[in-house]
Design an enzyme around this catalytic site. Structure first.
Site, PDB file in Angstrom:
ATOM      1  N   LYS A 104       0.832  -1.216   0.000  1.00 16.58           N
ATOM      2  CA  LYS A 104       0.000   0.000   0.000  1.00 16.58           C
ATOM      3  C   LYS A 104       0.862   1.259   0.000  1.00 16.58           C
ATOM      4  CE  LYS A 104      -2.346  -1.094   3.778  1.00 16.58           C
ATOM      5  NZ  LYS A 104      -1.832  -2.419   4.150  1.00 16.58           N
TER       6      LYS A 104
ATOM      7  N   ARG B  75      -9.623   0.617   9.136  1.00 11.16           N
ATOM      8  CA  ARG B  75      -9.264  -0.782   9.377  1.00 11.16           C
ATOM      9  C   ARG B  75     -10.329  -1.512  10.181  1.00 11.16           C
ATOM     10  NH1 ARG B  75      -3.291   0.208   9.044  1.00 11.16           N
ATOM     11  NH2 ARG B  75      -2.148  -1.732   9.255  1.00 11.16           N
TER      12      ARG B  75
ATOM     13  N   ARG C 176      11.578  -6.068   4.300  1.00  7.73           N
ATOM     14  CA  ARG C 176      11.427  -4.714   3.771  1.00  7.73           C
ATOM     15  C   ARG C 176      12.130  -3.648   4.594  1.00  7.73           C
ATOM     16  NH1 ARG C 176       5.029  -3.018   4.327  1.00  7.73           N
ATOM     17  NH2 ARG C 176       4.965  -3.050   6.596  1.00  7.73           N
TER      18      ARG C 176
ATOM     19  N   ARG D  94      11.314  -0.939  10.099  1.00  4.44           N
ATOM     20  CA  ARG D  94      10.266  -0.731  11.091  1.00  4.44           C
ATOM     21  C   ARG D  94      10.403  -1.715  12.240  1.00  4.44           C
ATOM     22  NH1 ARG D  94       4.571  -0.278   8.045  1.00  4.44           N
ATOM     23  NH2 ARG D  94       3.972  -1.369   9.947  1.00  4.44           N
TER      24      ARG D  94
ATOM     25  N   ARG E  79      -0.560  -9.288  13.198  1.00  7.23           N
ATOM     26  CA  ARG E  79      -1.041  -8.249  12.277  1.00  7.23           C
ATOM     27  C   ARG E  79      -1.951  -8.847  11.210  1.00  7.23           C
ATOM     28  NH1 ARG E  79       4.531  -5.619  10.741  1.00  7.23           N
ATOM     29  NH2 ARG E  79       3.327  -4.233   9.408  1.00  7.23           N
TER      30      ARG E  79
HETATM   31  P1  AMP Z   1       0.788   0.171   9.067  1.00  6.10           P
HETATM   32  O1  AMP Z   1       1.938   1.093   8.896  1.00  6.10           O
HETATM   33  O2  AMP Z   1      -0.434   0.635   8.335  1.00  6.10           O
HETATM   34  O3  AMP Z   1       1.133  -1.261   8.798  1.00  6.10           O
HETATM   35  O4  AMP Z   1       0.394   0.233  10.624  1.00  6.10           O
HETATM   36  C1  AMP Z   1       1.313  -0.161  11.634  1.00  6.10           C
HETATM   37  C2  AMP Z   1       0.551  -0.383  12.951  1.00  6.10           C
HETATM   38  O5  AMP Z   1      -0.085   0.851  13.342  1.00  6.10           O
HETATM   39  C3  AMP Z   1      -0.582  -1.394  12.880  1.00  6.10           C
HETATM   40  O6  AMP Z   1      -0.125  -2.726  13.080  1.00  6.10           O
HETATM   41  C4  AMP Z   1      -1.489  -0.913  13.995  1.00  6.10           C
HETATM   42  O7  AMP Z   1      -0.976  -1.270  15.273  1.00  6.10           O
HETATM   43  C5  AMP Z   1      -1.381   0.604  13.875  1.00  6.10           C
HETATM   44  N1  AMP Z   1      -2.377   1.192  12.951  1.00  6.10           N
HETATM   45  C6  AMP Z   1      -2.147   1.844  11.781  1.00  6.10           C
HETATM   46  N2  AMP Z   1      -3.279   2.255  11.203  1.00  6.10           N
HETATM   47  C7  AMP Z   1      -4.278   1.850  12.026  1.00  6.10           C
HETATM   48  C8  AMP Z   1      -5.700   1.954  11.981  1.00  6.10           C
HETATM   49  N3  AMP Z   1      -6.324   2.559  10.962  1.00  6.10           N
HETATM   50  N4  AMP Z   1      -6.397   1.401  13.013  1.00  6.10           N
HETATM   51  C9  AMP Z   1      -5.790   0.801  14.049  1.00  6.10           C
HETATM   52  N5  AMP Z   1      -4.463   0.658  14.155  1.00  6.10           N
HETATM   53  C10 AMP Z   1      -3.707   1.170  13.156  1.00  6.10           C
END
Ligand code: AMP
Length: 208
Positions: free
Chosen positions: A14, A89, A123, A155, A166
Protein backbone atom coordinates in the site's frame (compact mmCIF):
# COMPACT_ATOMS: atom_id res chain seq x y z
CA UNK A 1 -14.21 16.49 -2.11
CA UNK A 2 -13.80 12.81 -2.80
CA UNK A 3 -11.15 10.46 -1.51
CA UNK A 4 -9.50 7.12 -2.24
CA UNK A 5 -8.87 4.26 0.20
CA UNK A 6 -5.95 1.87 -0.29
CA UNK A 7 -7.00 -1.38 1.32
CA UNK A 8 -5.13 -4.62 1.94
CA UNK A 9 -3.16 -6.74 4.40
CA UNK A 10 0.10 -5.57 5.98
CA UNK A 11 2.90 -5.93 3.44
CA UNK A 12 0.59 -5.76 0.41
CA UNK A 13 2.47 -2.75 -0.94
CA UNK A 14 0.00 0.00 0.00
CA UNK A 15 2.75 2.45 0.95
CA UNK A 16 4.76 1.76 -2.21
CA UNK A 17 1.71 2.25 -4.43
CA UNK A 18 0.49 5.29 -2.46
CA UNK A 19 3.73 7.07 -3.20
CA UNK A 20 3.36 6.41 -6.95
CA UNK A 21 -0.32 7.31 -7.10
CA UNK A 22 0.26 10.54 -5.21
CA UNK A 23 2.70 11.53 -7.96
CA UNK A 24 0.01 10.85 -10.57
CA UNK A 25 -3.13 12.19 -8.90
CA UNK A 26 -1.75 14.92 -6.64
CA UNK A 27 -3.86 13.57 -3.77
CA UNK A 28 -1.88 13.62 -0.50
CA UNK A 29 -1.26 10.28 1.19
CA UNK A 30 -2.63 9.92 4.71
CA UNK A 31 -1.10 6.90 6.38
CA UNK A 32 -2.31 6.29 9.94
CA UNK A 33 0.68 3.94 10.43
CA UNK A 34 3.10 6.76 9.50
CA UNK A 35 1.23 9.22 11.74
CA UNK A 36 1.41 6.80 14.67
CA UNK A 37 5.12 6.12 14.10
CA UNK A 38 5.73 9.89 14.07
CA UNK A 39 3.80 10.21 17.35
CA UNK A 40 5.86 7.39 18.91
CA UNK A 41 9.08 9.09 17.78
CA UNK A 42 7.94 12.47 19.12
CA UNK A 43 7.11 10.82 22.47
CA UNK A 44 3.55 12.21 22.62
CA UNK A 45 0.84 10.73 24.85
CA UNK A 46 -0.88 9.29 21.77
CA UNK A 47 2.45 7.82 20.68
CA UNK A 48 3.12 6.02 23.95
CA UNK A 49 -0.43 4.62 24.03
CA UNK A 50 -0.20 3.48 20.39
CA UNK A 51 3.22 1.88 20.84
CA UNK A 52 1.88 -0.85 23.16
CA UNK A 53 -0.57 -1.96 20.49
CA UNK A 54 1.82 -1.59 17.56
CA UNK A 55 4.56 -3.62 19.27
CA UNK A 56 2.02 -6.39 19.85
CA UNK A 57 0.79 -6.29 16.24
CA UNK A 58 -2.69 -5.21 17.38
CA UNK A 59 -4.89 -2.41 16.15
CA UNK A 60 -4.75 0.90 18.01
CA UNK A 61 -8.17 1.83 19.52
CA UNK A 62 -10.64 3.40 17.09
CA UNK A 63 -11.10 6.65 19.09
CA UNK A 64 -7.37 7.40 18.82
CA UNK A 65 -7.32 6.78 15.07
CA UNK A 66 -10.52 8.68 14.34
CA UNK A 67 -9.25 11.73 16.29
CA UNK A 68 -5.99 11.67 14.29
CA UNK A 69 -7.90 11.56 11.00
CA UNK A 70 -10.39 14.27 11.99
CA UNK A 71 -7.50 16.60 12.73
CA UNK A 72 -5.43 15.68 9.66
CA UNK A 73 -8.33 16.17 7.27
CA UNK A 74 -8.58 19.84 8.29
CA UNK A 75 -5.14 20.60 6.77
CA UNK A 76 -5.33 22.71 3.58
CA UNK A 77 -3.73 20.00 1.39
CA UNK A 78 -6.73 17.72 2.09
CA UNK A 79 -9.37 20.07 0.71
CA UNK A 80 -9.69 18.36 -2.71
CA UNK A 81 -9.59 14.80 -1.38
CA UNK A 82 -6.91 12.48 -0.04
CA UNK A 83 -5.60 8.97 -0.39
CA UNK A 84 -5.96 6.93 2.80
CA UNK A 85 -3.33 4.24 3.33
CA UNK A 86 -4.07 1.78 6.16
CA UNK A 87 -7.31 3.52 7.17
CA UNK A 88 -10.11 2.56 7.77
CA UNK A 89 -9.26 -0.78 9.38
CA UNK A 90 -12.48 -1.46 11.31
CA UNK A 91 -16.22 -0.97 10.75
CA UNK A 92 -16.40 1.90 13.33
CA UNK A 93 -13.52 3.64 11.49
CA UNK A 94 -15.36 3.25 8.17
CA UNK A 95 -18.54 4.63 9.75
CA UNK A 96 -16.60 7.62 11.05
CA UNK A 97 -14.97 8.14 7.66
CA UNK A 98 -18.38 8.22 5.97
CA UNK A 99 -19.24 11.28 8.09
CA UNK A 100 -15.93 13.00 7.23
CA UNK A 101 -15.50 12.64 3.46
CA UNK A 102 -16.97 10.92 0.43
CA UNK A 103 -15.00 7.85 -0.73
CA UNK A 104 -15.04 7.36 -4.50
CA UNK A 105 -12.77 4.30 -4.84
CA UNK A 106 -11.54 1.58 -2.52
CA UNK A 107 -8.53 -0.12 -4.07
CA UNK A 108 -7.92 -3.56 -2.54
CA UNK A 109 -4.38 -4.82 -3.10
CA UNK A 110 -4.62 -8.58 -2.69
CA UNK A 111 -1.67 -10.75 -1.66
CA UNK A 112 -1.99 -14.31 -0.30
CA UNK A 113 -1.07 -14.83 3.38
CA UNK A 114 1.84 -17.14 2.58
CA UNK A 115 3.60 -14.30 0.70
CA UNK A 116 3.09 -11.71 3.44
CA UNK A 117 5.72 -12.96 5.90
CA UNK A 118 8.60 -12.88 3.39
CA UNK A 119 7.45 -9.52 2.08
CA UNK A 120 7.28 -7.90 5.52
CA UNK A 121 10.41 -9.43 7.00
CA UNK A 122 12.68 -8.24 4.17
CA UNK A 123 11.43 -4.71 3.77
CA UNK A 124 13.15 -1.44 4.59
CA UNK A 125 12.90 2.16 3.51
CA UNK A 126 14.99 5.25 2.90
CA UNK A 127 14.84 7.57 5.92
CA UNK A 128 15.57 10.47 3.57
CA UNK A 129 12.61 10.16 1.18
CA UNK A 130 10.43 7.28 2.41
CA UNK A 131 10.91 5.05 -0.67
CA UNK A 132 10.30 1.40 0.18
CA UNK A 133 12.72 -1.42 -0.73
CA UNK A 134 13.02 -5.16 -0.14
CA UNK A 135 16.07 -7.38 0.45
CA UNK A 136 15.03 -9.80 -2.31
CA UNK A 137 12.31 -8.24 -4.45
CA UNK A 138 13.35 -4.60 -4.73
CA UNK A 139 16.84 -3.97 -3.29
CA UNK A 140 18.22 -0.44 -3.16
CA UNK A 141 21.08 0.34 -5.57
CA UNK A 142 24.64 -0.24 -4.32
CA UNK A 143 25.15 3.54 -4.04
CA UNK A 144 21.90 3.96 -2.09
CA UNK A 145 18.63 5.69 -2.88
CA UNK A 146 18.56 8.21 -5.74
CA UNK A 147 17.11 10.90 -3.42
CA UNK A 148 20.70 11.54 -2.33
CA UNK A 149 19.90 11.23 1.39
CA UNK A 150 20.07 7.47 1.65
CA UNK A 151 19.78 6.04 5.13
CA UNK A 152 18.36 2.58 5.71
CA UNK A 153 15.37 2.37 8.05
CA UNK A 154 13.57 -0.79 9.21
CA UNK A 155 10.27 -0.73 11.09
CA UNK A 156 10.28 -2.07 14.66
CA UNK A 157 7.13 -4.12 13.96
CA UNK A 158 8.37 -5.68 10.71
CA UNK A 159 9.43 -8.96 12.26
CA UNK A 160 8.16 -12.52 12.36
CA UNK A 161 6.96 -12.08 15.95
CA UNK A 162 4.28 -9.52 15.06
CA UNK A 163 3.43 -10.52 11.50
CA UNK A 164 1.00 -13.26 12.49
CA UNK A 165 -0.87 -10.98 14.93
CA UNK A 166 -1.04 -8.25 12.28
CA UNK A 167 -2.42 -10.72 9.76
CA UNK A 168 -4.99 -11.96 12.30
CA UNK A 169 -6.07 -8.40 13.01
CA UNK A 170 -6.46 -7.90 9.26
CA UNK A 171 -8.61 -10.99 8.75
CA UNK A 172 -10.77 -10.49 11.83
CA UNK A 173 -11.24 -6.74 11.98
CA UNK A 174 -10.34 -5.25 8.60
CA UNK A 175 -11.36 -7.71 5.87
CA UNK A 176 -15.10 -7.47 6.80
CA UNK A 177 -14.91 -3.95 5.34
CA UNK A 178 -14.56 -5.45 1.85
CA UNK A 179 -18.23 -6.48 1.89
CA UNK A 180 -19.25 -3.06 3.17
CA UNK A 181 -17.51 -1.30 0.30
CA UNK A 182 -18.41 -3.94 -2.26
CA UNK A 183 -22.10 -3.37 -1.63
CA UNK A 184 -21.48 0.34 -2.22
CA UNK A 185 -20.08 -0.56 -5.68
CA UNK A 186 -16.75 1.23 -5.16
CA UNK A 187 -14.50 -1.76 -4.38
CA UNK A 188 -11.76 -2.65 -6.91
CA UNK A 189 -9.69 -5.81 -6.46
CA UNK A 190 -6.10 -5.66 -7.73
CA UNK A 191 -3.71 -8.64 -7.78
CA UNK A 192 -0.83 -7.37 -5.63
CA UNK A 193 1.46 -10.35 -6.18
CA UNK A 194 3.02 -9.00 -9.39
CA UNK A 195 5.58 -6.49 -10.60
CA UNK A 196 5.21 -3.08 -8.91
CA UNK A 197 4.68 -1.24 -12.23
CA UNK A 198 1.89 -3.62 -13.31
CA UNK A 199 0.06 -3.05 -10.05
CA UNK A 200 0.39 0.73 -10.38
CA UNK A 201 -0.96 0.51 -13.95
CA UNK A 202 -4.04 -1.42 -12.82
CA UNK A 203 -4.68 0.96 -9.93
CA UNK A 204 -4.50 3.99 -12.20
CA UNK A 205 -6.86 2.27 -14.65
CA UNK A 206 -9.34 1.56 -11.82
CA UNK A 207 -9.21 5.23 -10.82
CA UNK A 208 -10.11 6.47 -14.31
P1 AMP B 1 0.79 0.17 9.07
O1 AMP B 1 1.94 1.09 8.90
O2 AMP B 1 -0.43 0.63 8.33
O3 AMP B 1 1.13 -1.26 8.80
O4 AMP B 1 0.39 0.23 10.62
C1 AMP B 1 1.31 -0.16 11.63
C2 AMP B 1 0.55 -0.38 12.95
O5 AMP B 1 -0.08 0.85 13.34
C3 AMP B 1 -0.58 -1.39 12.88
O6 AMP B 1 -0.12 -2.73 13.08
C4 AMP B 1 -1.49 -0.91 13.99
O7 AMP B 1 -0.98 -1.27 15.27
C5 AMP B 1 -1.38 0.60 13.88
N1 AMP B 1 -2.38 1.19 12.95
C6 AMP B 1 -2.15 1.84 11.78
N2 AMP B 1 -3.28 2.26 11.20
C7 AMP B 1 -4.28 1.85 12.03
C8 AMP B 1 -5.70 1.95 11.98
N3 AMP B 1 -6.32 2.56 10.96
N4 AMP B 1 -6.40 1.40 13.01
C9 AMP B 1 -5.79 0.80 14.05
N5 AMP B 1 -4.46 0.66 14.15
C10 AMP B 1 -3.71 1.17 13.16
Amino acid sequence: MSSIVLFGPPGAGKGTQAERITDQTGLPQISTGDMLRAAVKAGTETGSLAKTYMDAGQLVPDEVIIDLIKERITHPDAKDGVMFDGFPRTIPQAEALATITEVSHVIAIEVPDERIVERICGRYSCAGCGSVFHDTFNPVAAEGCDCGEWQEKRRADDNEGTVMSRLNAYHEQTSPLAEWYESAGIFHRIDGDRAIDDITGDILAALQ
